[in-house]
Design a protein around this motif. Structure first.
Motif, short mmCIF file in Angstrom:
data_model
loop_
_atom_site.label_atom_id
_atom_site.label_comp_id
_atom_site.label_asym_id
_atom_site.label_seq_id
_atom_site.Cartn_x
_atom_site.Cartn_y
_atom_site.Cartn_z
N LEU A 1 -7.47 -0.39 -0.34
CA LEU A 1 -8.40 0.11 -1.35
C LEU A 1 -9.82 0.21 -0.82
O LEU A 1 -10.48 1.24 -0.98
CB LEU A 1 -8.35 -0.80 -2.58
CG LEU A 1 -9.28 -0.44 -3.74
CD1 LEU A 1 -8.92 0.90 -4.33
CD2 LEU A 1 -9.22 -1.53 -4.82
N VAL B 1 -11.86 -1.09 -10.59
CA VAL B 1 -10.40 -1.03 -10.53
C VAL B 1 -9.87 -2.32 -11.15
O VAL B 1 -10.37 -3.41 -10.84
CB VAL B 1 -9.87 -0.89 -9.09
CG1 VAL B 1 -8.35 -1.07 -9.04
CG2 VAL B 1 -10.26 0.45 -8.49
N PHE C 1 0.77 4.61 -5.51
CA PHE C 1 -0.65 4.42 -5.17
C PHE C 1 -1.45 5.72 -5.31
O PHE C 1 -2.66 5.68 -5.47
CB PHE C 1 -0.80 3.93 -3.72
CG PHE C 1 -0.22 2.58 -3.44
CD1 PHE C 1 0.09 1.69 -4.45
CD2 PHE C 1 0.03 2.19 -2.13
CE1 PHE C 1 0.62 0.44 -4.17
CE2 PHE C 1 0.55 0.94 -1.83
CZ PHE C 1 0.86 0.06 -2.86
N PHE D 1 -3.44 -1.57 -10.99
CA PHE D 1 -3.25 -1.40 -9.56
C PHE D 1 -2.49 -2.59 -8.97
O PHE D 1 -3.07 -3.64 -8.80
CB PHE D 1 -4.62 -1.25 -8.91
CG PHE D 1 -4.61 -0.84 -7.46
CD1 PHE D 1 -4.02 0.35 -7.07
CD2 PHE D 1 -5.19 -1.63 -6.50
CE1 PHE D 1 -4.01 0.74 -5.75
CE2 PHE D 1 -5.19 -1.26 -5.17
CZ PHE D 1 -4.61 -0.07 -4.79
N ALA D 2 -1.19 -2.45 -8.70
CA ALA D 2 -0.38 -1.23 -8.62
C ALA D 2 1.10 -1.60 -8.79
O ALA D 2 1.45 -2.76 -8.89
CB ALA D 2 -0.58 -0.56 -7.27
N PHE E 1 -4.27 6.46 -8.00
CA PHE E 1 -5.43 5.60 -7.78
C PHE E 1 -6.23 6.10 -6.57
O PHE E 1 -7.47 6.14 -6.61
CB PHE E 1 -4.97 4.15 -7.55
CG PHE E 1 -4.28 3.53 -8.73
CD1 PHE E 1 -5.01 2.91 -9.72
CD2 PHE E 1 -2.91 3.58 -8.86
CE1 PHE E 1 -4.39 2.34 -10.82
CE2 PHE E 1 -2.26 3.01 -9.95
CZ PHE E 1 -3.02 2.39 -10.94
N SER F 1 -6.66 -4.70 -11.33
CA SER F 1 -5.38 -4.95 -10.67
C SER F 1 -4.30 -5.22 -11.72
O SER F 1 -4.56 -5.21 -12.92
CB SER F 1 -5.49 -6.11 -9.69
OG SER F 1 -5.92 -7.29 -10.34
#
Length: 971
Positions: A843, A820, A782, A756-757, A785, A822
């Protein structure tokens, strides 16, 4: 009698040896402890031990399909292999067939090509899989199903492999590190080896493959033989195909890679009878290939990428790879193509007459054949638009008398476009799909309903609302029942009477404000102003359908990075970036309460809402300074494939694992196929089966966090990790990821969806500044996600406190995405793991994510302070990253918030299976610690003997001085 050396000389000789051995013992103990998390990951942790004060409660939160002993783990592995085969049965894609396929069982075949003896099972890096005995390997499977020309196989086995490089041929294979990408070489045999071996084995199958991997993209420059790049076939591969054409009655190409090769000339070549794509198939995919080749399985896969005639014709190719600013040693990439990625570009450019579509495209997105392909049809019955929903009805007719079929219904939109607003729109956008099994001779009706929100675009320029918003512009929307992204079974039109702006701002230009989208936690608005400004003001050529020819992207290198962006980039680099104002606005300026020691423990928080005020009482136990903060800082600052224990809140340590094709560094486990194959099934049920199978293996091995699935975009066919990602389309990727995560969550797996992302190339992947408009980021990069965070759900069992020490086993629905990961790049000018707008504003606040944020693998030269303030909770590295100062209120509040998210995720994970409220989890001593202890004991014998002898000598020399030399005395 010869005298013994003096005591002084004895200690001068043996004292240093003893000191070195003691130092080695101390150092080994310190190193082992420092890297204990990593050693637990690689070598294995001890067994789980659960201490429950409340024994009578039912704490069997998860169904353990396979026991945790060696036999159970082997059964879990075997089940995963079965699932892999099912997925490959439906994901392997038939691209061409003139009737030559299927082959007869035991048909005489001649295999050709280096990739027959050296097939590609998986990628390099975190998606790497180990080829072990439990694999259905290519050669044995082909011998099982067909009569294989063993003379040809023997000839290839004895031949010298030639490795094509940009500078010539070599007989030495290039070796790279595990995370340095795949080789640039193209391996093949000199085609002159094939001459004597054909005989009556007249069906030729030519295997073509390309390795790919984490840390490097495919080679996009010419080779010495004239091959323009690595996605084209080399001269030796072409000559091999020519030999097969000239000596075989039928020729089939098998494409063993997830990267979209240039195949147009072979599609058009009448002497090439069939082409099959199979990606990297993991443990059982070659068995699926054999079944498809002989017709035991009717292929039903659909392409997840458009196959261009020229790989460089993708508009992203102009800005893909290595670009450096002229005023700073900073790498950059500009997504000038905007939303026009893959099929969105080619379909729009074709519809507008900018390109000759048929001359530019070999296979559309969503393309794939079945046996008796011309006998399977779809029909569109009706399209209705009512109360914010679109319903598409139709039918699938299978007129074949031989084959059942699994058919994908693909729904695309062609949205209303208004040049005045400047909102870019592709003429094809996948908005819904389903897969149906239709028996031979059967007709099946279908009905698919989707929200009008699937038709939205993002207005980052604020034409309809200041500050930007999602909008549904008024006008006619084509709803297309697609055979693929280009060809239609039917089309209808719905009409949107008035423009809807999903905003709480005052609408403009005739729009009606309707508030936030139905699945948002708060209304969406522009969060990436600097990226938008950069794309509009730094000579970027932004592709627009107003004039696609003149705005086709151009390659950039050496341009000047605006100083304000460079300053922020340097602030990330120089450890001066801070979100002090944001933290103080949220939590205040006083330090949080600490050291409460109130006896609360994390096991009692399973099932508790994230915003329940009781969390504050648990977090009051944290100790930020002094001896009490060692575990706390180790938890946050050191989380490489593990998360540390935090005793003051009762959080147990865990072992977490990579990767998208199976559980890395764990054995025995299954090797799954590439995610691109799962994407090619277009089957959510199979995605669920994969998530469930992975969950079973995680439970059997007590692994908690899974660094997967990966859902970046196939922005360009040269990207090294396309095999790890589902597709070039965000909706398809998001649907498959959502199904996988939901099923894995049902088993208690803490999935860390990644990366991400906008991390869509491997070249310069660390810290590269990635620039795109907010429309492109939100609509393309995005979106998978976002879908996964919002829509993946699972049932959580927990013991709900009823008061007076009583509990009730209950179930609640929770969001399954609890983690998540990154990315390594900078989103705009700010490193992803430090990007407050990305991680907090969007997010968490906009999408409602409440789980744990983990960095990708970044070393300790990066600022932990800025990352945790910006929303990061765990730092993925083997050595501990440290805060500059834990004594200030801003850092303490950021830490407290991080522990809140970590605690929430792990409390609701499988590590709490069989743990009652108030209970605790710990591990027995890890087996590798006994090995270290044994080595230390062995090393300690030396110093002990030296010291013992020294003591004896000291005593003896006093009693018998005549036996020892005096200092300086010669023999």
């Amino acid at each position: 009698m010869k005298k013994k050396m003096s005591n002084g000389k004895y200690w001068a000789t043996f004292g240093p040896i003893a000191a070195v051995l003691v130092g080695t013992i101390i150092a080994s103990s310190m190193v082992a402890e420092y890297y204990s998390q990593s050693l637990d990951w690689v070598l294995g942790r001890g067994d789980v031990v659960i201490d429950n004060a409340t024994q009578e409660l039912d704490t069997h939160y998860y169904t353990l399909d396979y026991s945790k002993d060696p036999d159970g783990r082997l059964k879990a592995q075997a089940h995963g292999a079965d699932v892999t085969e099912k997925i490959c049965d439906e994901g392997i894609t038939l691209l061409k067939n003139d009737g030559a396929l299927p082959l007869a069982k035991k048909e005489k075949i001649t295999p050709f090509g280096f990739r027959y003896l050296n097939p590609i099972y998986g990628g390099i890096g975190s998606g790497r899989v180990d080829v072990q005995d439990y694999f259905s390997k290519l050669e044995p499977v082909m011998n099982e199903y067909f009569d294989v020309n063993e003379l040809m196989v023997s000839g290839m086995r004895n031949a010298q492999v030639q490795y094509l490089t940009p500078n010539g041929y070599t007989t030495r294979q290039e070796t790279k590190g595990e995370y340095d990408g795949a080789t640039d070489q193209i391996a093949e045999y000199n085609p002159n080896i094939y001459m004597p071996f054909i005989g009556d084995y007249k069906t030729g199958i030519v295997f073509i493959g390309r390795e790919a991997g984490e840390g490097g993209d495919l080679y996009n420059k010419p080779y010495i033989d004239g091959t323009p790049h690595q996605l084209a076939l080399s001269q030796y591969e072409r000559e091999t195909i020519e030999f097969a054409k000239n000596n075989c009655d039928k020729v089939i190409l098998v494409i063993n890679t997830s990267n979209a090769l240039e195949l147009d000339e072979f599609q058009k070549d009448a002497k090439i009878n069939g082409i099959i794509w199979m990606g990297q198939p993991g443990s059982r995919g070659f068995r699926s290939l054999a079944k498809i080749l002989c017709g035991e399985v009717n292929p039903s896969g659909k392409t997840v990428d458009i196959y261009a005639v020229d790989a460089f014709s993708h508009p992203s190719s102009q800005n893909f790879g290595d670009h450096t600013y002229g005023n700073a040693e900073v790498k950059y990439v500009e997504y000038e193509e905007g939303i026009y990625v893959g099929y969105r570009y080619f379909e729009t450019a074709g519809d507008l007459g900018v390109i000759d579509y048929d001359a530019a495209v070999t296979y559309p997105f969503g393309y794939g054949m079945n046996y008796d392909d011309d006998k399977v049809t779809q029909a569109l019955s009706s399209v209705t638009y009512e109360n914010g929903s679109v319903t598409v009805k139709g039918s699938i007719a299978n007129a074949s008398t031989k084959y059942d079929v699994k058919e994908v219904v693909q729904i695309y939109s062609n949205p209303a476009y208004h040049e005045a607003s400047g909102i870019e729109k592709s003429t094809r956008n996948l908005v819904a799909f389903e897969k149906y099994e239709v028996k031979k001779g059967e007709t099946k009706n279908f009905e698919i309903t989707f929200s009008e929100e699937h038709l939205l675009s993002y207005d980052y320029r604020g034409y309809y609302a200041d500050g930007g918003s999602y909008v549904l512009e008024e006008g006619d929307y084509g709803i297309i029942l697609g055979k693929d992204s280009h060809n239609k079974w039917g089309e209808s039109t719905i009409h949107v009477a008035n423009t809807k702006a999903f905003t709480d701002a005052t609408p403009k230009n005739g729009a009606t404000a309707v508030g936030k989208r139905s699945d948002d936690a708060k209304v969406a608005k522009n969060l990436y102003a600097r990226s938008n400004e950069y794309m509009e003001t730094t000579d970027c050529v932004n592709l627009t359908r107003k004039n696609m020819k003149s705005t086709f992207p151009t390659e950039s290198n050496g341009k000047t990075m605006p100083q304000k962006n460079l300053d922020i980039y340097n602030a990330c680099d120089l450890d001066t970036l801070t979100y002090k104002d944001r933290i103080e606005a949220k939590f205040g300026t006083a330090k949080p309460k600490a050291g409460a020691n109130n006896g609360l423990t994390l096991s009692s928080f399973r099932g508790l809402d994230f915003n329940d005020p009781l969390w504050d009482s648990l977090l009051d136990n944290l100790v930020y300074e002094g001896d009490g903060n060692k575990q706390l800082l180790g938890l946050i600052g050191k989380a490489a494939y593990a998360s540390g224990a935090l005793d003051v809140i009762g959080k147990p340590a865990t072992t977490d694992v990579d990767g998208p094709q199976g559980l890395s560094k764990v054995s025995p486990v299954n090797a799954y196929m590439a995610e691109a194959i799962l994407g090619a099934t277009w089957n959510r049920e199979l995605a669920k089966e994969m998530g469930d199978a992975v969950g079973s293996e995680m439970l059997a091995h007590t692994r908690v966090g899974w660094y997967a699935p990966a859902m970046n975009t196939h922005r360009n066919p040269f990207a090294g990790r396309n095999y790890e990602y589902y597709a070039e389309d965000p909706f398809l990727a998001g649907e498959m990821a959502t199904a996988t995560v939901a099923a894995a969550g049902q088993k208690g797996v803490l999935t860390y969806i990644k990366h991400f992302a906008v991390n869509d190339q491997e070249t310069n992947r660390k810290k590269i500044t990635t620039w795109a408009t907010e429309q492109a980021m939100r609509e393309i990069y995005f979106k998978p996600f976002e879908m996964c965070v919002k829509h993946a759900e699972c049932d959580l069992k927990y013991n709900k406190a009823l008061g007076n020490g009583t509990f009730e086993l209950t179930t609640k629905r929770i969001k399954a995405t609890l983690g998540v990961m990154s990315s390594m790049n900078s989103v705009g000018d700010t490193l992803a793991c430090m990007n407050y707008a990305l991680q907090q504003d969007m997010l968490r606040d906009e999408w409602g994510f409440q789980g744990t944020l983990l960095t990708d693998s970044l070393d300790t030269t990066y600022s932990l302070d800025a990352a945790v303030e910006g929303g990061t909770n765990l730092w993925l590295w083997y050595e501990r990253n440290n805060f500059k100062d834990v004594g200030n209120a801003v850092t303490q509040w950021a830490i407290r918030d991080a522990v809140h998210h970590i605690g929430y995720s792990y409390a609701n994970s499988l590590i709490m299976d069989e743990v009652a409220p108030g209970g605790s989890v710990h591990y027995t001593t890890s087996p590798w610690r006994f090995l270290v202890l044994g080595i230390e004991i062995a090393l300690a014998i030396g110093p002990a003997v030296i010291v013992g002898i020294g003591i004896y000598r000291a005593v003896d020399s006093k009693k018998h001085p005549e036996k020892y030399k005096r200092k300086g005395e010669k023999a």
